[in-house]
Design a protein around this motif. Structure first.
Motif, short mmCIF file in Angstrom:
data_model
loop_
_atom_site.label_atom_id
_atom_site.label_comp_id
_atom_site.label_asym_id
_atom_site.label_seq_id
_atom_site.Cartn_x
_atom_site.Cartn_y
_atom_site.Cartn_z
N SER A 12 0.82 -1.20 0.00
CA SER A 12 0.00 0.00 0.00
C SER A 12 0.85 1.26 0.00
CB SER A 12 -0.95 0.00 1.20
OG SER A 12 -0.21 0.01 2.40
N ALA A 13 2.08 1.16 0.51
CA ALA A 13 2.94 2.34 0.56
C ALA A 13 3.56 2.65 -0.80
CB ALA A 13 4.04 2.12 1.60
N SER A 14 3.36 1.80 -1.81
CA SER A 14 3.98 2.03 -3.10
C SER A 14 3.27 3.09 -3.93
CB SER A 14 4.07 0.72 -3.88
OG SER A 14 2.80 0.19 -4.06
N CYS A 15 2.07 3.51 -3.55
CA CYS A 15 1.34 4.56 -4.25
C CYS A 15 1.42 5.85 -3.44
CB CYS A 15 -0.14 4.18 -4.41
SG CYS A 15 -0.49 3.17 -5.84
N PRO A 16 1.66 6.97 -4.12
CA PRO A 16 1.66 8.24 -3.40
C PRO A 16 0.24 8.74 -3.16
CG PRO A 16 2.13 8.62 -5.71
CD PRO A 16 2.05 7.12 -5.52
N GLY A 17 0.09 9.62 -2.22
CA GLY A 17 -1.21 10.24 -1.97
C GLY A 17 -1.95 9.61 -0.82
N ARG A 18 -3.24 9.94 -0.76
CA ARG A 18 -4.07 9.41 0.32
C ARG A 18 -4.99 8.33 -0.22
NH1 ARG A 18 -9.28 11.60 0.31
NH2 ARG A 18 -9.52 13.25 -1.21
N LYS A 19 -5.27 7.34 0.63
CA LYS A 19 -6.14 6.25 0.21
C LYS A 19 -7.57 6.78 0.13
CE LYS A 19 -6.26 2.60 2.80
NZ LYS A 19 -6.35 1.28 3.44
N VAL A 20 -8.21 6.59 -1.04
CA VAL A 20 -9.57 7.09 -1.23
C VAL A 20 -10.59 5.97 -1.35
CG1 VAL A 20 -8.90 9.31 -2.21
CG2 VAL A 20 -9.19 7.35 -3.72
N ARG A 21 -10.16 4.76 -1.69
CA ARG A 21 -11.09 3.64 -1.80
C ARG A 21 -10.36 2.34 -1.49
NH1 ARG A 21 -15.76 5.02 -5.03
NH2 ARG A 21 -16.37 6.91 -3.95
N THR A 22 -11.12 1.40 -0.99
CA THR A 22 -10.67 0.02 -0.81
C THR A 22 -11.74 -0.85 -1.46
OG1 THR A 22 -9.60 0.59 1.28
CG2 THR A 22 -10.05 -1.74 0.87
N LEU A 23 -11.35 -1.64 -2.44
CA LEU A 23 -12.29 -2.49 -3.17
C LEU A 23 -11.98 -3.95 -2.86
CD1 LEU A 23 -11.98 -0.64 -6.60
CD2 LEU A 23 -13.76 -0.31 -4.88
N PRO A 24 -12.61 -4.52 -1.83
CA PRO A 24 -12.32 -5.91 -1.47
C PRO A 24 -13.05 -6.90 -2.36
CG PRO A 24 -13.92 -4.99 0.05
CD PRO A 24 -13.54 -3.88 -0.91
N PHE A 25 -12.47 -8.06 -2.54
CA PHE A 25 -13.12 -9.17 -3.23
C PHE A 25 -12.62 -10.47 -2.61
CE2 PHE A 25 -9.46 -7.80 -5.61
CZ PHE A 25 -8.82 -8.95 -6.05
N SER A 26 -13.10 -11.60 -3.09
CA SER A 26 -12.89 -12.87 -2.39
C SER A 26 -11.43 -13.25 -2.19
CB SER A 26 -13.61 -14.00 -3.12
OG SER A 26 -13.09 -14.15 -4.43
N THR A 27 -10.54 -12.93 -3.11
CA THR A 27 -9.15 -13.37 -3.00
C THR A 27 -8.16 -12.23 -2.80
OG1 THR A 27 -9.01 -13.37 -5.42
CG2 THR A 27 -9.51 -15.46 -4.35
#
Length: 130
Positions: free
Chosen positions: A36-51
């Motif tokens: 998660s630290a590899s992207c700059p900026g602030r986290k705006v969404r988390t899109l979970p799925f089964s795997t």
């Protein structure tokens, strides 16, 4: 060897074993944090799925995404893509053990469409962040 030297050696051995045990337990969490630290900026969404999960970040008109597996360490087919409306998608796909991406696009104020896949599981966001 006196009893003080024996106690010091036992204490050192116990400290080494404890530290190695803590590192083994913390490794999967560190792998996800590093992804998660590899992207700059602030986290705006988390899109979970089964795997797995697609983590979405935004900074200064740029949108960045990473797909992270729920079971790190085993190489499997993974992908992540980000498409700004009116542009072609930017894709990273292959066999990875921890994450696919990061991929980044300049979206400005345009909507983006995100997709992620780990093995048989996948997610597709539709147009978001408009």
């Amino acid at each position: 060897m006196d009893s003080g030297a024996i106690r010091r050696r036992l204490a050192l051995g116990l400290a080494v074993l404890t530290a190695s045990g803590l590192l083994a337990v913390a490794a999967p969490a560190e792998a996800q944090a590093a992804a998660s630290a590899s992207c700059p900026g602030r986290k705006v969404r988390t899109l979970p799925f089964s795997t797995g999960t697609v983590l979405v970040y935004k900074r200064g008109g740029y949108v960045c995404a990473v797909t992270v597996t729920k079971k790190p360490g085993v190489k499997r087919k993974m992908s992540v893509s980000v498409q700004a409306r009116g542009s072609r998608p930017v894709v990273d796909e292959g066999r990875f053990a921890y994450r696919a991406g990061p991929v980044m696009v300049h979206a400005g104020r345009r909507c983006v469409w995100l997709k992620g896949r780990v093995g048989a599981g996948s997610v597709s966001s539709g147009w978001i962040l408009c």
